[in-house]
Motif scaffolding. Sequence first.
Motif, PDB file in Angstrom:
ATOM      1  N   ALA A   1     -26.655   9.667  -1.485  1.00 55.99           N
ATOM      2  CA  ALA A   1     -25.963   8.882  -2.656  1.00 55.99           C
ATOM      3  C   ALA A   1     -26.612   9.423  -3.869  1.00 55.99           C
ATOM      4  N   GLU A   2     -28.091   9.680  -4.073  1.00 56.75           N
ATOM      5  CA  GLU A   2     -28.769  10.154  -5.172  1.00 56.75           C
ATOM      6  C   GLU A   2     -27.971  11.711  -5.698  1.00 56.75           C
ATOM      7  N   ASP A   3     -27.814  12.518  -4.504  1.00 54.43           N
ATOM      8  CA  ASP A   3     -27.560  13.871  -4.748  1.00 54.43           C
ATOM      9  C   ASP A   3     -26.103  13.842  -5.583  1.00 54.43           C
ATOM     10  N   ALA A   4     -25.295  12.878  -4.772  1.00 59.14           N
ATOM     11  CA  ALA A   4     -24.100  12.861  -5.521  1.00 59.14           C
ATOM     12  C   ALA A   4     -23.887  12.156  -6.863  1.00 59.14           C
ATOM     13  N   MET A   5     -24.791  11.364  -7.193  1.00 63.57           N
ATOM     14  CA  MET A   5     -24.808  10.741  -8.545  1.00 63.57           C
ATOM     15  C   MET A   5     -25.372  11.869  -9.610  1.00 63.57           C
ATOM     16  N   ASN A   6     -26.456  12.467  -9.078  1.00 65.98           N
ATOM     17  CA  ASN A   6     -27.052  13.776  -9.975  1.00 65.98           C
ATOM     18  C   ASN A   6     -25.765  14.486 -10.282  1.00 65.98           C
ATOM     19  N   ALA A   7     -25.083  15.039  -9.303  1.00 57.49           N
ATOM     20  CA  ALA A   7     -23.778  15.985  -9.482  1.00 57.49           C
ATOM     21  C   ALA A   7     -22.887  15.343 -10.590  1.00 57.49           C
ATOM     22  N   GLU A   8     -22.513  14.180 -10.344  1.00 56.79           N
ATOM     23  CA  GLU A   8     -21.475  13.435 -11.336  1.00 56.79           C
ATOM     24  C   GLU A   8     -22.198  13.395 -12.620  1.00 56.79           C
ATOM     25  N   TRP A   9     -23.374  13.226 -12.637  1.00 60.65           N
ATOM     26  CA  TRP A   9     -24.080  13.162 -14.217  1.00 60.65           C
ATOM     27  C   TRP A   9     -23.878  14.345 -14.920  1.00 60.65           C
ATOM     28  N   ARG A  10     -23.219  15.542 -14.385  1.00 66.41           N
ATOM     29  CA  ARG A  10     -22.899  16.731 -15.195  1.00 66.41           C
ATOM     30  C   ARG A  10     -21.439  16.652 -15.554  1.00 66.41           C
TER      31      ARG A  10
ATOM     32  N   SER B   1     -18.923  20.214 -10.529  1.00 65.71           N
ATOM     33  CA  SER B   1     -19.857  19.132 -10.436  1.00 65.71           C
ATOM     34  C   SER B   1     -19.393  18.316  -9.347  1.00 65.71           C
ATOM     35  N   ARG B   2     -17.922  17.980  -9.631  1.00 64.97           N
ATOM     36  CA  ARG B   2     -17.159  17.144  -8.673  1.00 64.97           C
ATOM     37  C   ARG B   2     -17.009  17.645  -7.323  1.00 64.97           C
ATOM     38  N   ARG B   3     -17.023  18.880  -7.250  1.00 64.89           N
ATOM     39  CA  ARG B   3     -16.955  19.427  -5.878  1.00 64.89           C
ATOM     40  C   ARG B   3     -18.145  19.360  -4.978  1.00 64.89           C
ATOM     41  N   LEU B   4     -19.420  19.502  -5.849  1.00 67.90           N
ATOM     42  CA  LEU B   4     -20.793  19.323  -5.132  1.00 67.90           C
ATOM     43  C   LEU B   4     -20.814  17.933  -4.930  1.00 67.90           C
ATOM     44  N   ALA B   5     -20.365  16.807  -5.842  1.00 71.65           N
ATOM     45  CA  ALA B   5     -20.378  15.418  -5.191  1.00 71.65           C
ATOM     46  C   ALA B   5     -19.867  15.129  -4.264  1.00 71.65           C
ATOM     47  N   GLN B   6     -18.766  15.676  -4.176  1.00 70.36           N
ATOM     48  CA  GLN B   6     -17.698  15.345  -3.089  1.00 70.36           C
ATOM     49  C   GLN B   6     -18.422  15.939  -1.747  1.00 70.36           C
ATOM     50  N   SER B   7     -19.034  17.035  -1.739  1.00 65.72           N
ATOM     51  CA  SER B   7     -19.655  17.643  -0.704  1.00 65.72           C
ATOM     52  C   SER B   7     -20.782  16.623  -0.058  1.00 65.72           C
ATOM     53  N   HIS B   8     -21.662  15.831  -0.893  1.00 69.85           N
ATOM     54  CA  HIS B   8     -22.404  14.690  -0.516  1.00 69.85           C
ATOM     55  C   HIS B   8     -21.862  13.755   0.536  1.00 69.85           C
ATOM     56  N   LEU B   9     -20.711  13.397  -0.287  1.00 67.68           N
ATOM     57  CA  LEU B   9     -19.902  12.382   0.070  1.00 67.68           C
ATOM     58  C   LEU B   9     -19.520  12.569   1.491  1.00 67.68           C
ATOM     59  N   ILE B  10     -18.879  13.922   1.734  1.00 72.48           N
ATOM     60  CA  ILE B  10     -18.456  14.250   3.041  1.00 72.48           C
ATOM     61  C   ILE B  10     -19.600  14.329   4.210  1.00 72.48           C
ATOM     62  N   ALA B  11     -20.762  14.889   3.823  1.00 66.69           N
ATOM     63  CA  ALA B  11     -22.001  14.623   4.551  1.00 66.69           C
ATOM     64  C   ALA B  11     -22.264  13.460   4.867  1.00 66.69           C
ATOM     65  N   LEU B  12     -22.343  12.506   4.111  1.00 66.39           N
ATOM     66  CA  LEU B  12     -22.526  11.161   4.207  1.00 66.39           C
ATOM     67  C   LEU B  12     -21.793  10.460   5.336  1.00 66.39           C
ATOM     68  N   GLU B  13     -20.459  10.690   5.019  1.00 65.02           N
ATOM     69  CA  GLU B  13     -19.391  10.024   5.937  1.00 65.02           C
ATOM     70  C   GLU B  13     -19.378  10.554   7.338  1.00 65.02           C
ATOM     71  N   GLU B  14     -19.964  12.011   7.451  1.00 68.11           N
ATOM     72  CA  GLU B  14     -19.978  12.218   8.490  1.00 68.11           C
ATOM     73  C   GLU B  14     -21.289  11.600   9.414  1.00 68.11           C
ATOM     74  N   LEU B  15     -22.310  11.517   8.632  1.00 69.40           N
ATOM     75  CA  LEU B  15     -23.506  10.498   9.544  1.00 69.40           C
ATOM     76  C   LEU B  15     -22.958   9.298   9.912  1.00 69.40           C
ATOM     77  N   LEU B  16     -22.184   8.740   8.818  1.00 72.35           N
ATOM     78  CA  LEU B  16     -21.729   7.349   9.510  1.00 72.35           C
ATOM     79  C   LEU B  16     -20.318   7.070  10.178  1.00 72.35           C
ATOM     80  N   ASP B  17     -19.867   8.142  10.432  1.00 74.74           N
ATOM     81  CA  ASP B  17     -18.777   8.039  11.298  1.00 74.74           C
ATOM     82  C   ASP B  17     -19.110   7.468  13.058  1.00 74.74           C
ATOM     83  N   PRO B  18     -18.517   6.817  13.313  1.00 76.39           N
ATOM     84  CA  PRO B  18     -16.878   5.995  13.024  1.00 76.39           C
ATOM     85  C   PRO B  18     -17.165   4.673  12.519  1.00 76.39           C
ATOM     86  N   TYR B  19     -18.052   4.493  11.706  1.00 73.29           N
ATOM     87  CA  TYR B  19     -18.316   3.153  11.163  1.00 73.29           C
ATOM     88  C   TYR B  19     -17.998   2.649   9.673  1.00 73.29           C
TER      89      TYR B  19
END
Length: 568
Positions: A160-169, A70-88
Amino acid sequence: MTPEEGSAHVVSPAIADDDLVFREYLSNEPPTLGRRMIRSHATVIQSSSAKARPIMFHIVPKRGHREIESRRLAQSHLIALEELLDPYKQYLIDLFFAKVNICFPIFDEEMFRRTYTTNKESMSPSLLCHLYGNSLTYWRSSPRLHTQPCPEQRSAWLQAEDAMNAEWRCTSGISTIISIILNLCGRPSSHHLGEQERELWMRTTPSRIRPTANELWPCVLSLAISVKLREMSRSQRIRFRSFETLADPLHPSLLGNGAMLGMAVALANSFGLNRDPSHWNLSPSEKRFRIRIWWLLVIYDVWSSLAYGTPPHIHPSQCDVPTPAAEDIFGTSAASDRMTAAECFVALITLTQVLGHCLEHVYKLDSFVTDTDLHPDLDSLLVTWEDSLPTDELRRSVLRGTRLNAPGTANLRLAYLSVRLLICRSRLNHVNSSKDDIDSHHNIQARRVCEDIVHLVQELDEACLADFWIPLNAHALTSATTFLMRTALRSKGSVRNPSLKLARTMIDTLQWYRRQYEWDMAENCIANCSDILDKIELVCNAVDQYPAELDLSFLEGFDFAAIDTYQC
């Protein structure tokens, strides 16, 4: 206890004394048995009730393979979001502390930045995703970002919601509560499930796994009930990706703000955040952190109760957390703007306590309370709060609406007027006179407060609109407008009808703010009131043209119940 061991869950007071007896006889008990005693300092004199209820925590172990996945899944959503936000990314963190955290102090900035720089992998992916999502709201107000195209905010919130859904497990922690708070106070403040979401589902879901009508019906029914009961929340936007998601009626995407808030309150109680940590053997920073998180949760719980019409989850008799001092928020050496923001935050906490007393009367069912018994008490509570404002500058900002450019002051002014309007509305519901008497003293008082809210909205400049706002404060705009429309409808025509003019001014101003500045706080009022106001203007104009006989066909299809939706 370390994060690798698990999370701490408070032990029931009913059995905490048993553990003390066991420890007297099992003095060689190894620490691996997983209990942690929070002791008070020996120099503190405790009351008999405090002595009878020792605070003890039981360590809940992590969930093994499920936790890791579950933490690996949540981390994958964070990585995807940070790729969207780079370099900001760094600019967005700066923006969060400049706009959100200064008014709604969730984090100790120095500690957060140090952890983010040196040990980012230990931080909750869901927490970081929600931090980025909140910061995107203020993109246009950043000197470094406003010239750049803003990443799609909807995509950021979905990650963000997908990451939270993963962390709820995973095993829950205080970071789970913070993620929920950031989700609930995130903006845009309102979202609607419509054609865009349906088309996204059709494009992204293969036909072979789309549910049939019979399979989809229970979820559609649940969603329809949620939409009917309360405003759509961000977490209610369904991403129809798979039948497995739709078939699970408890999937977090189907849960509304109330369910998430209830989960946060339950977790806070289980972690002992509802208890005063002042005399515990914890570091000063941890004590201040626990106190801040608890009061942030109380603020959102009480104001959600006002906005959604449901009783609060938190009862004052079940918590003893002290109100923080302004100096405890950012320190005594903080800059003047940060101290002003800290004073606003403390004032919002105490105003929330006043609102909590008001809501006790609103939701009371056991007996009828007369206006004489009810309102002198509530009025005096509000006057006492007004007198408690620490500086003359803050008093002028909140009570008179002047100089609202300091961080958090415009939001506090609107919250104050919202409480005043609640008291006036509840007074109207308890008086014996007819509600149709628009010239009664109580009706005039309520109309004056609504007028103050309209004038506040009119006087907001671009800096105020770009400041921090609690999304639930959008309810005050809707409540004031619906009351003005109700009063206008009960007036005789549109001539000398100030309520009708004020309601039109409110809607026109909010529509301008939405077009010009994309101010999402205007969405709820416009969506709920603009069409109704158009019909009321037709009715009032008809009365002017035909004063002797009113053609009721003008009222065909008019939903009178919608006018009183926000009555207390």
